[in-house]
Write an enzyme that holds these catalytic residues in place. Structure first.
Site, short mmCIF file in Angstrom:
data_model
loop_
_atom_site.label_atom_id
_atom_site.label_comp_id
_atom_site.label_asym_id
_atom_site.label_seq_id
_atom_site.Cartn_x
_atom_site.Cartn_y
_atom_site.Cartn_z
N LYS A 119 -4.30 5.14 14.39
CA LYS A 119 -4.72 4.40 14.79
C LYS A 119 -4.97 4.56 16.58
O LYS A 119 -5.77 4.40 17.69
CB LYS A 119 -4.97 2.77 14.13
CG LYS A 119 -5.63 3.05 12.61
CD LYS A 119 -5.20 1.74 12.32
CE LYS A 119 -5.88 1.44 10.58
NZ LYS A 119 -5.52 -0.27 10.20
N ALA B 275 -2.34 -1.26 14.54
CA ALA B 275 -1.67 -2.05 13.51
C ALA B 275 -2.54 -1.40 12.21
O ALA B 275 -3.26 -1.10 11.87
CB ALA B 275 -1.87 -3.22 13.57
N ASP B 276 -1.44 -1.23 10.09
CA ASP B 276 -1.94 -1.41 9.59
C ASP B 276 -1.38 -2.34 8.73
O ASP B 276 0.18 -2.76 8.53
CB ASP B 276 -1.49 -0.20 9.18
CG ASP B 276 -2.14 0.56 7.82
OD1 ASP B 276 -4.03 0.37 7.41
OD2 ASP B 276 -1.88 0.28 7.32
N THR B 277 -1.53 -3.25 8.09
CA THR B 277 -1.53 -3.82 7.28
C THR B 277 -1.52 -3.55 5.62
O THR B 277 -2.99 -3.48 5.15
CB THR B 277 -1.78 -5.45 7.20
OG1 THR B 277 -1.44 -5.64 8.43
CG2 THR B 277 -1.39 -6.63 6.21
N GLY C 125 3.23 -2.46 10.24
CA GLY C 125 3.23 -1.71 10.85
C GLY C 125 2.70 -1.33 12.60
O GLY C 125 1.76 -2.33 12.11
#
Length: 194
Positions: A51, A67-69, A104
């Site tokens: 991203k 960010a990735d959740t 992340g």
């Protein structure tokens, strides 16, 4: 240094705005693909990087935050449900169990050739939920755009028995860790709005 948040998440935007940091938002166009045999931690680090890099390619002199959740129950990744039925199944699966919420983070500045990757894990234990409680929650329509089919900052808080770790990580952006990374690697102090 100008900063871009590579996310359309209103929750990430709000968390970052609370620090008074000046930033723009530019959504990444990557497709979030789950790879076989990839651990949940590796997956969020990769997706956060993809991203951020997607947006950084068009903004080489800016600092891009990606960010990735995800929600993981016994290493099974629970993404965003496609409908209410799938949301119901996810919440039922999480009932009376402890799961991980993993975010992340990736910070990229291509001009300085800097790439920082990290992740944060929090553990959430759900109450033993009745059928009615699950249905009541699903009927709030809160679950459809959230990993694991719940949002802890809304009605989803009523499902939770305990949390261990960073609350903001569960919402979608572990701001304390992000603050440390910005200070240590880019000399940006969130106490002073950057």
């Amino acid at each position: 240094m100008e900063i871009i948040l590579a996310s359309a998440s209103p929750r990430r935007k709000e968390i970052l705005q609370n620090t008074k940091l000046k930033f723009e938002i530019e959504k990444s166009d990557i497709e979030e693909i789950i790879l076989e045999n990839e651990s949940p931690e590796d997956m969020v680090i990769r997706l956060a990087y993809e991203k951020a890099f997607d947006v950084a390619k068009k903004n080489k002199d800016k600092l891009v935050i990606g960010a990735d959740t995800i929600v993981a129950l016994d290493n099974e990744v629970l993404g965003k449900p496609k409908d209410k039925q799938e949301a119901y199944q996810m919440i039922k699966k999480l009932s009376n169990k402890t799961h991980k919420v993993i975010t992340g983070i990736s910070l990229i500045n291509l001009k300085e050739n800097k790439v920082i990757k990290d992740y944060v894990v929090s553990c959430v234990t759900f109450k033993d939920l009745s059928e009615d409680s699950i249905k009541d929650y699903i009927n709030t329509n809160e679950s459809l755009d959230k990993a694991g089919a719940y949002g802890i900052q809304g009605y989803g808080a009523l499902l939770v028995k305990t949390i261990q770790g960073d609350y903001f990580n569960i919402v979608g952006l572990p701001i304390s860790r992000l603050s440390d990374l910005l200070k240590d690697h880019f000399d940006i102090n969130l106490f002073y709005g950057g």
